[in-house]
Design a protein around this motif. Sequence first.
Motif, PDB file in Angstrom:
ATOM      1  N   THR A 197      86.366  -6.388  23.687  1.00 58.60           N
ATOM      2  CA  THR A 197      85.879  -6.656  25.046  1.00 58.60           C
ATOM      3  C   THR A 197      86.586  -7.790  25.756  1.00 58.60           C
ATOM      4  OG1 THR A 197      84.194  -8.171  24.197  1.00 58.60           O
ATOM      5  CG2 THR A 197      83.583  -5.840  24.416  1.00 58.60           C
ATOM      6  N   GLY A 198      87.462  -8.510  25.088  1.00 64.02           N
ATOM      7  CA  GLY A 198      88.144  -9.627  25.734  1.00 64.02           C
ATOM      8  C   GLY A 198      87.254 -10.837  25.946  1.00 64.02           C
ATOM      9  N   LYS A 199      86.142 -10.922  25.212  1.00 60.14           N
ATOM     10  CA  LYS A 199      85.223 -12.041  25.377  1.00 60.14           C
ATOM     11  C   LYS A 199      85.409 -13.083  24.282  1.00 60.14           C
ATOM     12  CE  LYS A 199      81.431  -9.659  27.758  1.00 60.14           C
ATOM     13  NZ  LYS A 199      79.989  -9.335  27.705  1.00 60.14           N
ATOM     14  N   VAL A 200      85.245 -14.343  24.700  1.00 62.86           N
ATOM     15  CA  VAL A 200      85.167 -15.460  23.761  1.00 62.86           C
ATOM     16  C   VAL A 200      83.872 -16.205  24.082  1.00 62.86           C
ATOM     17  CG1 VAL A 200      86.200 -17.601  22.937  1.00 62.86           C
ATOM     18  CG2 VAL A 200      87.666 -15.673  23.587  1.00 62.86           C
ATOM     19  N   VAL A 201      83.021 -16.374  23.067  1.00 57.71           N
ATOM     20  CA  VAL A 201      81.718 -17.008  23.268  1.00 57.71           C
ATOM     21  C   VAL A 201      81.678 -18.342  22.517  1.00 57.71           C
ATOM     22  CG1 VAL A 201      79.228 -16.802  22.952  1.00 57.71           C
ATOM     23  CG2 VAL A 201      80.589 -14.786  23.551  1.00 57.71           C
ATOM     24  N   LYS A 202      81.245 -19.375  23.261  1.00 62.62           N
ATOM     25  CA  LYS A 202      81.034 -20.690  22.648  1.00 62.62           C
ATOM     26  C   LYS A 202      79.559 -20.817  22.281  1.00 62.62           C
ATOM     27  CE  LYS A 202      81.426 -25.663  23.635  1.00 62.62           C
ATOM     28  NZ  LYS A 202      81.775 -26.663  24.687  1.00 62.62           N
ATOM     29  N   THR A 212      85.705 -14.381  29.641  1.00 63.07           N
ATOM     30  CA  THR A 212      86.103 -12.970  29.589  1.00 63.07           C
ATOM     31  C   THR A 212      87.487 -12.824  30.208  1.00 63.07           C
ATOM     32  OG1 THR A 212      83.793 -12.290  29.789  1.00 63.07           O
ATOM     33  CG2 THR A 212      85.472 -10.615  30.214  1.00 63.07           C
ATOM     34  N   ASP A 213      88.372 -12.182  29.487  1.00 58.10           N
ATOM     35  CA  ASP A 213      89.740 -11.988  29.974  1.00 58.10           C
ATOM     36  C   ASP A 213      90.214 -10.612  29.532  1.00 58.10           C
ATOM     37  OD1 ASP A 213      92.763 -12.081  29.932  1.00 58.10           O
ATOM     38  OD2 ASP A 213      92.361 -14.111  30.678  1.00 58.10           O
ATOM     39  N   ALA A 214      90.621  -9.816  30.500  1.00 50.74           N
ATOM     40  CA  ALA A 214      91.041  -8.443  30.199  1.00 50.74           C
ATOM     41  C   ALA A 214      92.280  -8.393  29.332  1.00 50.74           C
ATOM     42  CB  ALA A 214      91.278  -7.678  31.502  1.00 50.74           C
ATOM     43  N   ASN A 215      93.069  -9.457  29.338  1.00 48.40           N
ATOM     44  CA  ASN A 215      94.311  -9.486  28.570  1.00 48.40           C
ATOM     45  C   ASN A 215      94.158 -10.286  27.277  1.00 48.40           C
ATOM     46  OD1 ASN A 215      95.804  -7.995  30.528  1.00 48.40           O
ATOM     47  ND2 ASN A 215      95.948  -9.861  31.772  1.00 48.40           N
ATOM     48  N   LEU A 216      92.966 -10.254  26.753  1.00 49.11           N
ATOM     49  CA  LEU A 216      92.707 -10.988  25.515  1.00 49.11           C
ATOM     50  C   LEU A 216      92.042 -10.077  24.507  1.00 49.11           C
ATOM     51  CD1 LEU A 216      92.641 -13.662  23.926  1.00 49.11           C
ATOM     52  CD2 LEU A 216      90.446 -14.163  25.000  1.00 49.11           C
ATOM     53  N   ARG A 217      92.626 -10.027  23.328  1.00 49.88           N
ATOM     54  CA  ARG A 217      92.050  -9.297  22.208  1.00 49.88           C
ATOM     55  C   ARG A 217      92.082 -10.239  20.994  1.00 49.88           C
ATOM     56  NH1 ARG A 217      90.801  -6.815  25.878  1.00 49.88           N
ATOM     57  NH2 ARG A 217      91.079  -4.588  26.358  1.00 49.88           N
ATOM     58  N   SER A 218      90.974 -10.883  20.757  1.00 48.45           N
ATOM     59  CA  SER A 218      90.930 -11.926  19.719  1.00 48.45           C
ATOM     60  C   SER A 218      91.110 -11.319  18.335  1.00 48.45           C
ATOM     61  CB  SER A 218      89.596 -12.668  19.783  1.00 48.45           C
ATOM     62  OG  SER A 218      89.427 -13.280  21.039  1.00 48.45           O
ATOM     63  N   TYR A 219      92.042 -11.919  17.563  1.00 49.27           N
ATOM     64  CA  TYR A 219      92.277 -11.444  16.201  1.00 49.27           C
ATOM     65  C   TYR A 219      92.076 -12.557  15.166  1.00 49.27           C
ATOM     66  CZ  TYR A 219      93.964  -7.874  13.025  1.00 49.27           C
ATOM     67  OH  TYR A 219      94.035  -6.916  12.045  1.00 49.27           O
ATOM     68  N   ILE A 222      91.066 -24.793  21.495  1.00 51.22           N
ATOM     69  CA  ILE A 222      90.890 -23.569  20.729  1.00 51.22           C
ATOM     70  C   ILE A 222      92.118 -22.680  20.954  1.00 51.22           C
ATOM     71  CG2 ILE A 222      89.464 -21.517  20.375  1.00 51.22           C
ATOM     72  CD1 ILE A 222      88.123 -24.155  19.569  1.00 51.22           C
ATOM     73  N   TRP A 223      92.640 -22.135  19.845  1.00 47.55           N
ATOM     74  CA  TRP A 223      93.784 -21.217  19.915  1.00 47.55           C
ATOM     75  C   TRP A 223      93.360 -19.879  19.316  1.00 47.55           C
ATOM     76  CZ3 TRP A 223      98.979 -22.447  21.459  1.00 47.55           C
ATOM     77  CH2 TRP A 223      99.128 -23.769  21.916  1.00 47.55           C
ATOM     78  N   ILE A 224      93.771 -18.796  19.996  1.00 48.61           N
ATOM     79  CA  ILE A 224      93.416 -17.459  19.547  1.00 48.61           C
ATOM     80  C   ILE A 224      94.679 -16.613  19.418  1.00 48.61           C
ATOM     81  CG2 ILE A 224      92.207 -15.333  20.191  1.00 48.61           C
ATOM     82  CD1 ILE A 224      90.096 -17.062  21.525  1.00 48.61           C
ATOM     83  N   SER A 225      94.783 -15.924  18.278  1.00 45.21           N
ATOM     84  CA  SER A 225      95.913 -14.988  18.126  1.00 45.21           C
ATOM     85  C   SER A 225      95.549 -13.696  18.864  1.00 45.21           C
ATOM     86  CB  SER A 225      96.184 -14.724  16.642  1.00 45.21           C
ATOM     87  OG  SER A 225      95.028 -14.230  16.000  1.00 45.21           O
ATOM     88  N   ASN A 226      96.368 -13.363  19.840  1.00 43.06           N
ATOM     89  CA  ASN A 226      96.119 -12.231  20.747  1.00 43.06           C
ATOM     90  C   ASN A 226      97.116 -11.122  20.392  1.00 43.06           C
ATOM     91  OD1 ASN A 226      95.136 -10.730  22.898  1.00 43.06           O
ATOM     92  ND2 ASN A 226      96.257 -11.882  24.462  1.00 43.06           N
ATOM     93  N   ARG A 227      96.859 -10.460  19.257  1.00 48.01           N
ATOM     94  CA  ARG A 227      97.859  -9.564  18.661  1.00 48.01           C
ATOM     95  C   ARG A 227      98.336  -8.449  19.593  1.00 48.01           C
ATOM     96  NH1 ARG A 227      98.073  -5.080  15.123  1.00 48.01           N
ATOM     97  NH2 ARG A 227      95.817  -4.879  14.994  1.00 48.01           N
ATOM     98  N   PRO A 228      97.433  -7.693  20.241  1.00 52.32           N
ATOM     99  CA  PRO A 228      97.932  -6.585  21.063  1.00 52.32           C
ATOM    100  C   PRO A 228      98.844  -7.025  22.206  1.00 52.32           C
ATOM    101  CG  PRO A 228      95.599  -6.324  20.611  1.00 52.32           C
ATOM    102  CD  PRO A 228      95.979  -7.706  20.183  1.00 52.32           C
ATOM    103  N   PHE A 229      98.662  -8.258  22.685  1.00 56.20           N
ATOM    104  CA  PHE A 229      99.465  -8.735  23.809  1.00 56.20           C
ATOM    105  C   PHE A 229     100.618  -9.635  23.362  1.00 56.20           C
ATOM    106  CE2 PHE A 229      95.450  -7.514  25.673  1.00 56.20           C
ATOM    107  CZ  PHE A 229      95.832  -6.852  26.834  1.00 56.20           C
ATOM    108  N   GLY A 230     100.764  -9.806  22.042  1.00 53.44           N
ATOM    109  CA  GLY A 230     101.922 -10.521  21.510  1.00 53.44           C
ATOM    110  C   GLY A 230     101.983 -11.982  21.899  1.00 53.44           C
ATOM    111  N   ASN A 231     100.850 -12.655  21.927  1.00 49.75           N
ATOM    112  CA  ASN A 231     100.896 -14.078  22.254  1.00 49.75           C
ATOM    113  C   ASN A 231      99.721 -14.810  21.602  1.00 49.75           C
ATOM    114  OD1 ASN A 231      98.568 -13.756  23.988  1.00 49.75           O
ATOM    115  ND2 ASN A 231      99.941 -13.064  25.634  1.00 49.75           N
TER     116      ASN A 231
END
Length: 698
Positions: free
Chosen positions: A169-174, A187-194, A204-213
């Motif tokens: 869903t592109g969500k990150v919850v604190k 919420t970010d459409a270009n975010l897929r938390s891995y 906070i750093w998140i590996s965003n595998r599908p978007f390569g960053n």
Amino acid sequence: MHTKCRQPSPWSLVICALFVASVLLPSTVMGKTKQWTSQADWSAGTGNNFDAKKTPGALQIFYDPAKQQYNETRFIYIPSSGLNTVAKMDTKTGQILWVYNLTPLGKGSNPSRTTVDTRGNVWVGLRNGNDVVAITQDGKFVTSVTVGGGPRAVTVDKNGDIWAGAYATGKVVKISGATYKPILTITDANLRSYGATTDSYGNIWISNRPFGNVVKIDVAQGKIVGRYSAPNVYGIAADRRGYVWAASYANSQVFQFDARNGNRVKTFNVGARARGVAVDGKNKVWVACSNTSAGANTKHVAWVDPFTGTVKTFNNVGTHTIGIAVDSKGFVWANSLSEGFAYKLNSTTGAYVAKYPVCDTTGTKTCYCNNGVKCTGCKCASAGASSPYTYSDMTGFQLQVIVAPSKATWRVTYDAQCKASFSKVNWNGSLPAGTKVTVRARSASTKAGLSSAAWKSYVNKGQALGVASNRFIELEFLMETQDSRTSPTVTDATLTFGHFPEICDGIDNNCDGSVDETYTDLGNTCSLGKGICKRNGKKVCNSAKNGTVCDAKPGTPQKEVCDNKDNDCDGQVDEDWDKKGQSCSVGVGACNRKGQWVCKNTNVVCSVVAGTPSAEVCDNKDNDCNGQVDDNLRKVCSSKCGQGQQSCQNGQWSACNAQQPKAETCNDADDDCDGQVDEGITRPCSTICGTGTEQCKR
């Protein structure tokens, strides 16, 4: 004598003690203080890991990156994706302590992320679900928080809050670390938390595998502030030097990013497909390599030494290793997805130590469900059935790596000179965010006794320490920080205490150098009891300790007898003999003696003895003590004429009643008692003849 109370500084530190005594004592007189303010004061104390020199006049935690201390991570929580369970394993023994069956919760399945928060609870991300779940160290369900489809990223920030990212869903919850309630959603459409991590600056750093960053979130702002290229990124971790490390699966590489600006500093080839990433206590970066570029499973892990830039590989783990974690004792844990074993390695040498199955193959381990209820469903047919799959911090050690928690203790002993009631401790200094200073105390009547006295609990400044009143007190300051680069400081500390008002107990209660000085008759001679019961003693303190009493112990009363003593101890002597002391006499006449009735041989007698009779003499006295005076005394007396008698009258002899000579007359008697009768008696005579002399003749 009490010292005048000084006004404490705004930072003064106070010690309050609960005082329980076996006797009721007067209230203490507070206002005395002991202060520690200088470098010499701090240096005179003892303890561990404190620094009294770095900042003159201040006490703080010693910091040396090469000598970093860590809180023990005794457990590792390994998720078994194939079984929908989480196993708690002892990092010392490798034994499974319990297994938690997630299925009864109904929150999803396929657990693939675990991390440990600052309370020691483990958070589990369920890939086939929408929730992250919190479980206690005792295997009890705490809460679940919905974050969206497929939570695959879980980390804890420097403030103790939990961040969970959903893959679908592109969500990150604190989530608040205090309340376990969601407090922010990004919420970010270009975010897929891995995967997720926290850097040493608190981002906070998140590996965003599908978007390569990799994506950087500013915690203070609560928003995404950067995206940095990291092709086919999987695992992610951070070190305390300010770098973020991301594993690139396709490229068999690890990227080093500067956490401040996101610049890629360097790329390291690790020899096989990179998956999980973890940083050990010496800042070496460990990488789990699951297979080769051709897809063949490997038994491969690697370390990257960021100081030398060297990479070293080890082929001593299980096949298809994906998850990797580090504990506080310097061991690396690598999970084999294919075999279902956790491999334990020495982080200094990379040497193999042991391997342990991550699921319960025997069915003998405790199985928990829901709120810590023992249940079934945790046994696995084989270790390989567990499929441990994770890219997260399974021990909770990664938070220590970037936050580098540290602590120090400082101890000091103080002699109050006399028994005192210790009140409280205040201190002046700085308390940056994430730091803490507390104090505890113990007391004893002797300095040597402190070592065996029990410590009371740590308290904040100004709070009661709960120590018993004694002469000696030992204080221990505990200084803690979540990040060893930031230390609390104490620039002065003040112990407030009070001595007791003087009471009568043989002790210098008010500590003025004098003992029982209020009680001026103490030690004076005294007596208790009356008559024969009277005993001497001295004045001593009474049992209430508020005055003096005589310590003499009176004798036992006896039956009263006449002996000039108070036998029955009633304050009266011989009171049963009424005439004692009254006048008395014995004997008559010259033998009469006057005295008083007195005691003799337990009876009352006259104190005098009658005199000795003597021959009666004519003296108007009863000399022979027969009750008659002069006893009609008579004595023979005589004259020229013969014998007679004299009688005693009124103490005088009467005239002798013997005939007395008289003028001779012519009577045919010797009147003048000269032996001659009528001698020489003549008388004139006459006749007609004339005158003549007539002579008496018989």
